[in-house]
Design a protein around this motif. Structure first.
Motif, PDB file in Angstrom:
ATOM      1  N   THR A 181       0.813  -1.219   0.000  1.00 61.52           N
ATOM      2  CA  THR A 181       0.000   0.000   0.000  1.00 61.52           C
ATOM      3  C   THR A 181       0.846   1.269   0.000  1.00 61.52           C
ATOM      4  O   THR A 181       0.302   2.367   0.107  1.00 61.52           O
ATOM      5  N   LEU A 210      -0.834 -10.702  -7.987  1.00 58.18           N
ATOM      6  CA  LEU A 210      -1.388 -10.613  -6.635  1.00 58.18           C
ATOM      7  C   LEU A 210      -2.341 -11.801  -6.496  1.00 58.18           C
ATOM      8  O   LEU A 210      -3.526 -11.713  -6.847  1.00 58.18           O
ATOM      9  N   ILE A 219      -5.629  -9.337  -2.303  1.00 62.32           N
ATOM     10  CA  ILE A 219      -6.384  -8.112  -2.032  1.00 62.32           C
ATOM     11  C   ILE A 219      -7.425  -8.298  -0.936  1.00 62.32           C
ATOM     12  O   ILE A 219      -7.723  -7.351  -0.196  1.00 62.32           O
ATOM     13  N   GLU A 220      -7.966  -9.517  -0.800  1.00 67.04           N
ATOM     14  CA  GLU A 220      -9.004  -9.742   0.208  1.00 67.04           C
ATOM     15  C   GLU A 220      -8.463  -9.695   1.637  1.00 67.04           C
ATOM     16  O   GLU A 220      -9.235  -9.693   2.594  1.00 67.04           O
ATOM     17  N   LEU A 225      -6.703  -7.140   2.694  1.00 66.74           N
ATOM     18  CA  LEU A 225      -6.615  -5.723   3.038  1.00 66.74           C
ATOM     19  C   LEU A 225      -7.983  -5.218   3.453  1.00 66.74           C
ATOM     20  O   LEU A 225      -9.011  -5.679   2.945  1.00 66.74           O
ATOM     21  N   LEU A 271      -7.586  -0.469  -0.389  1.00 65.86           N
ATOM     22  CA  LEU A 271      -7.432  -0.954  -1.764  1.00 65.86           C
ATOM     23  C   LEU A 271      -7.025   0.163  -2.716  1.00 65.86           C
ATOM     24  O   LEU A 271      -6.278  -0.064  -3.667  1.00 65.86           O
ATOM     25  N   LEU A 277      -3.369   0.466  -2.637  1.00 69.68           N
ATOM     26  CA  LEU A 277      -2.706  -0.636  -3.341  1.00 69.68           C
ATOM     27  C   LEU A 277      -2.739  -0.436  -4.847  1.00 69.68           C
ATOM     28  O   LEU A 277      -1.723  -0.598  -5.536  1.00 69.68           O
ATOM     29  N   THR A 278      -3.899  -0.085  -5.406  1.00 64.98           N
ATOM     30  CA  THR A 278      -3.971   0.112  -6.854  1.00 64.98           C
ATOM     31  C   THR A 278      -3.122   1.297  -7.293  1.00 64.98           C
ATOM     32  O   THR A 278      -2.497   1.264  -8.353  1.00 64.98           O
ATOM     33  N   VAL A 331      -4.510 -10.471 -11.020  1.00 61.92           N
ATOM     34  CA  VAL A 331      -5.087 -10.460  -9.680  1.00 61.92           C
ATOM     35  C   VAL A 331      -6.085 -11.601  -9.570  1.00 61.92           C
ATOM     36  O   VAL A 331      -6.958 -11.752 -10.441  1.00 61.92           O
ATOM     37  N   THR A 355      -8.842 -13.517  -6.687  1.00 67.51           N
ATOM     38  CA  THR A 355      -9.520 -13.319  -5.406  1.00 67.51           C
ATOM     39  C   THR A 355     -10.713 -14.267  -5.352  1.00 67.51           C
ATOM     40  O   THR A 355     -11.229 -14.681  -6.396  1.00 67.51           O
ATOM     41  N   TRP A 382     -14.735  -3.127  -9.506  1.00 68.24           N
ATOM     42  CA  TRP A 382     -13.430  -2.669  -9.027  1.00 68.24           C
ATOM     43  C   TRP A 382     -12.383  -2.748 -10.135  1.00 68.24           C
ATOM     44  O   TRP A 382     -11.602  -1.805 -10.338  1.00 68.24           O
ATOM     45  N   SER A 385     -10.487   0.484 -11.745  1.00 66.89           N
ATOM     46  CA  SER A 385      -9.042   0.587 -11.554  1.00 66.89           C
ATOM     47  C   SER A 385      -8.318   0.650 -12.886  1.00 66.89           C
ATOM     48  O   SER A 385      -7.374   1.433 -13.068  1.00 66.89           O
TER      49      SER A 385
END
Length: 447
Positions: free
Chosen positions: A331, A345, A349-350, A352, A357, A360-361, A375, A377, A408, A412
């Motif tokens: 982050t 990743l 991400i889950e 955080l 988030l 992070l992005t 990514v 998740t 998301w 992003s």
């Protein structure tokens, strides 16, 4: 953190006998993460109240002895200290005898339901996605006989335009035995917070059954409480008496984790990546897979945990000189992460808190800007296939539906100059989709 327990039972000063505390003599004791103080702000025969003040010392908390030395996590974990597992430990330290139901000074009172009021000025009540669930306190405490009052707290009284904080002022009132009130709080405060600050082992099952054995079996939220308190699916099954899945009678196919690694590996090869970042690399399982592929000439793993990085180095040994391990937090922008062909990743991400988030992005897509970012998740919809135990891992701060993940990923990608493709990993259910969802970001603008 504050907890006040009060009664109007006559004579009210008898509460001191039940809590094993004298209203005229403040009490303090040290814990590994801070200090507990107990005092009586009010002590008359008409009404007596005892307040437990837990003063968490973040320096003491971060310097507790751990394998591998002091980690970085305490300094980048911005979760506030709120009543939860911290308060459960404090309750046990300050009111241990009362939790067992013993009262030497007034033994006849131990089994009497007294008019009790418990007040907690700031309580988290987190839904599984991490958002505030104002009805959760009612769901947990009302079936136990409490009248529940909650009030939203402003983020800052000086700036009302900032809106409300994610915490509630909670007051519970009921005729209860003191032991029962303490046990309810001991179990349900960590459930409300949906987190624990310490390592969870099998002994947590015994703790839950010891403190909730008399009331949990008839609680309408029994499965929810058990899952939240124990965090791990196997422990929750054991506590609920749910049999583990039967062993397969046919040869076992690849696990979901193996399928996940294979899918990400294939996507990296298809992207033509030569230099790869594995962000949130953990103990290096995926790094070891990448290290064995000659296409990847430079591989770097990054993790916030010193212990995990040490285990990753042990796993890799001396056979992977082209693999570098870095200690860092995703982050925060880090110039060491720039100039790579691809970044992954994998189930990161889950872990955080959702408000982090964006950071992070901004760090990965906005600053490091590899040509490809992959990514993965969990798909929370698929959890219905696995039954009532819900969220898959104890540290998941949220799990997204397919639509939430798409929203998301699209936002992003658009903000940072990428295009994105979504796909699934694992056996796809006709209604709930795949167990894992994957986004492949491809940079359109300059590095």
């Amino acid at each position: 953190m504050l907890l006040t327990i009060a009664t109007t039972h006559a004579p009210a000063r008898d509460l001191g006998f039940l809590l094993h505390k004298h209203p005229d003599h403040p009490y303090s004791t040290d814990l590994p993460f801070g200090t507990v103080h107990v005092f009586a702000p009010e002590a008359t025969d008409a009404r007596t109240a005892f307040t437990l003040l837990l003063d968490v010392d973040p320096v003491r908390l971060s310097r507790r002895a751990r394998p591998g030395g002091a980690p970085l996590e305490p300094y980048v974990n911005d979760r506030p200290y709120v009543p939860g597992s911290f308060m459960s430990v404090a309750l046990n330290a300050a009111y241990r005898t009362a939790l067992t139901g013993r009262c030497t000074g007034r033994p006849e009172l131990a089994d009497v339901a007294l008019p009790l009021t418990a007040t907690l000025p700031a309580v988290p009540a987190r839904a599984d996605d991490g958002d505030l669930d104002a009805g959760l306190v009612e769901r947990l405490f009302a079936p136990l006989g409490y009248s529940v009052h909650t009030a939203r707290l402003p983020l800052d009284e000086q700036f009302p335009e900032w809106g409300d904080s994610p915490y509630l002022n909670v007051t519970l009132h009921a005729p209860q035995r003191v032991q029962d009130l303490l046990q309810h709080l001991y179990v349900l405060l960590p459930v409300l917070d949906n987190a624990k600050h310490y390592f969870i082992g099998e002994d947590e099952i015994e703790k839950l059954l010891r403190h909730a054995g008399g009331w949990l079996d008839t609680h309408p939220e029994r499965a929810f409480i058990t899952r939240r308190y124990l965090r791990f699916r196997a422990y929750a099954r054991a506590a609920l008496g749910t049999p583990a899945p039967a062993e397969p009678t046919e040869p076992r196919g690849p696990t979901l984790n193996e399928q996940r690694y294979a899918a990400v590996h294939a996507a990296l090869r298809a992207a033509g990546a030569v230099t790869v970042l594995d962000l949130g690399c953990g103990e290096g399982k995926f790094l070891a897979r990448l290290a064995g592929d000659p296409q990847f000439r430079r591989v770097t793993g990054v993790d916030v945990s010193v212990t995990a990085l040490r285990r990753a180095r042990e796993r890799l040994g001396d056979t992977a000189p082209h693999v570098t391990l870095l200690h860092g937090a995703l982050t925060y922008r880090d110039p060491r992460l720039r100039h790579f062909d691809a970044a992954t990743l994998v189930e990161v991400i889950e872990h955080l808190d959702p408000p982090r988030l964006h950071a992070l992005t901004a760090s990965v897509l906005g600053d490091a800007r590899p040509a490809t970012v992959i990514v993965t998740t969990p798909n929370v919809e698929y959890n219905a296939v696995w039954g009532e135990l819900g969220v898959r891992h104890a540290d998941h701060r949220f799990e997204w539906t397919r639509e939430e993940f798409r929203a998301w990923a699209d936002a992003s990608a658009a903000h940072h100059g990428y295009r994105v493709t979504l796909s699934g990993i694992g056996d796809e259910h006709p209604t709930f989709g795949p167990p894992t969802q994957m986004a492949t970001f491809t940079r359109e603008g300059p590095a």
